[in-house]
Design a protein around this motif. Structure first.
Motif, short mmCIF file in Angstrom:
data_model
loop_
_atom_site.label_atom_id
_atom_site.label_comp_id
_atom_site.label_asym_id
_atom_site.label_seq_id
_atom_site.Cartn_x
_atom_site.Cartn_y
_atom_site.Cartn_z
N UNK A 67 -13.16 -12.72 26.85
CA UNK A 67 -11.84 -11.94 27.09
C UNK A 67 -11.89 -11.03 25.86
N UNK A 68 -11.98 -11.55 24.73
CA UNK A 68 -12.09 -10.86 23.62
C UNK A 68 -13.40 -10.86 22.87
N UNK A 153 -6.94 -19.09 23.77
CA UNK A 153 -6.78 -20.34 24.62
C UNK A 153 -7.48 -19.93 25.89
N UNK A 154 -7.37 -18.89 26.49
CA UNK A 154 -8.22 -18.57 27.61
C UNK A 154 -9.85 -18.77 27.49
N UNK A 155 -10.32 -18.20 26.29
CA UNK A 155 -11.67 -18.41 26.07
C UNK A 155 -11.88 -19.81 25.70
N UNK A 156 -11.15 -20.56 24.97
CA UNK A 156 -11.33 -21.90 24.68
C UNK A 156 -11.47 -22.85 26.14
N UNK A 157 -10.71 -22.48 27.07
CA UNK A 157 -11.09 -22.79 28.55
C UNK A 157 -12.17 -22.77 29.08
N UNK A 158 -12.71 -21.61 28.96
CA UNK A 158 -13.91 -21.15 29.34
C UNK A 158 -15.06 -21.97 28.97
N UNK A 159 -15.03 -22.02 27.53
CA UNK A 159 -15.87 -22.80 26.75
C UNK A 159 -15.96 -24.29 27.12
N UNK A 160 -14.68 -24.82 27.31
CA UNK A 160 -14.55 -26.22 27.74
C UNK A 160 -15.32 -26.49 29.28
#
Length: 289
Positions: A67-68, A153-160
């Motif tokens: 996302x970033x 948070x969106x990137x954290x969700x992707x990593x999870x």
């Protein structure tokens, strides 16, 4: 199939021994393509394909789809070819190769003993990192906002999600071949690292539960809860074992190593905040958390 331990020559010989006997087609993912055993036909028309394990390229590809891409947390996670994210992306590559069904066998060649075990435990480490900073309830609440959700948070969700898929894959039907010294201990550590260990759970007679986790040696630090898993450390090797649903609604209150059983024995009591009041034994309320 995962081959680890020993030196490149020993691992390449073990790979060739297996493939010569098994026959069929194979993909070998290795950090040292030049060490492949000459008994294997790796020509364009041959049944064995060899691909280099390029962690740097995978990290760059993952960041480019973020996302970033310039986010400082993601940049830190993507630094170093031996970082947990690099290892998890390598396992995801192997998972997709196995799922493709193009080859009869997908083999991953890992250098070293403890270094290889650490790569196997990377998914648990990455999941634990994400959970400690962006717990699941925070991620899912934020994701309800869709594209307006917080970028990090969106990137954290992707990593999870990535770590979860890799953890499930590694804990499944994966065969491990250990080359070199102390194969039994290394194999046991590898099983722990990839989450392929199931605890024996029983009632303790006092309203709580007793869980036995087989281990090859005493942990170097006391076990602890990390997300929905039990964190264990063995001389620099850290792994997180998924807890059964029953224990994930409990609190860890005690643990010790049983040398006779070769296991970590952990005691759990129901967490009053996660159980109906009528199922929580009296006197446990002050032990929650």
């Amino acid at each position: 199939m995962i081959v680890l331990g020993g030196d490149p020559a020993g691992r390449s010989a073990a790979v060739a021994d297996y493939l010569v006997d098994a026959g069929g087609t194979a993909l070998i993912l290795t950090g040292d393509p030049g060490s492949v055993d000459p008994r294997l036909d790796t020509t364009d028309e041959g049944p064995v394909e060899v691909r280099a394990d390029d962690a740097t390229a995978r990290l760059e590809a993952y960041r480019s789809g973020a996302v970033d891409p310039e986010d400082e947390v993601l940049a830190a996670l993507a630094t170093g070819s031996d970082a947990p994210l690099a290892a998890v992306l390598g396992w995801e590559y192997a998972r997709r190769a196995a799922a493709a069904g193009v080859w009869d066998v997908v083999m991953v060649d890992l250098d070293g003993d403890l270094a290889a075990v650490r790569r196997l435990s990377a998914a648990g480490e990455l999941a634990g990192f994400v959970e400690s900073r962006w717990p699941a309830h925070v991620r899912f609440a934020s994701m309800a906002a869709g594209d307006r959700a917080d970028t990090r948070t969106r990137e954290a969700h992707r990593l999870s999600l990535l770590a979860g898929e890799v953890s499930t894959f590694l804990a499944g039907p994966v065969e491990v071949i250990v080359v070199g010294g102390a194969p039994d201990r290394t194999a046991a550590l590898a099983a722990l690292a990839r989450g392929a260990v199931t605890p024996v759970v029983s009632a303790d007679g006092n309203g709580g539960y007793r869980a036995e986790f087989p281990v090859p040696a005493p942990p170097t630090t006391p076990p602890s809860i990390e997300g929905d898993g039990l964190r264990l450390e063995f001389a620099g090797v850290r792994t997180v074992l998924r807890l059964p649903a029953l224990l994930s609604r409990c609190t860890l209150v005690a643990s010790h190593h049983d040398p006779v059983a070769g296991a970590v024995v952990a005691g759990f009591v129901p967490d009053p905040e996660l159980w109906p009041p009528n199922l929580v034994p009296s006197g446990f309320a002050d032990r929650s958390g």
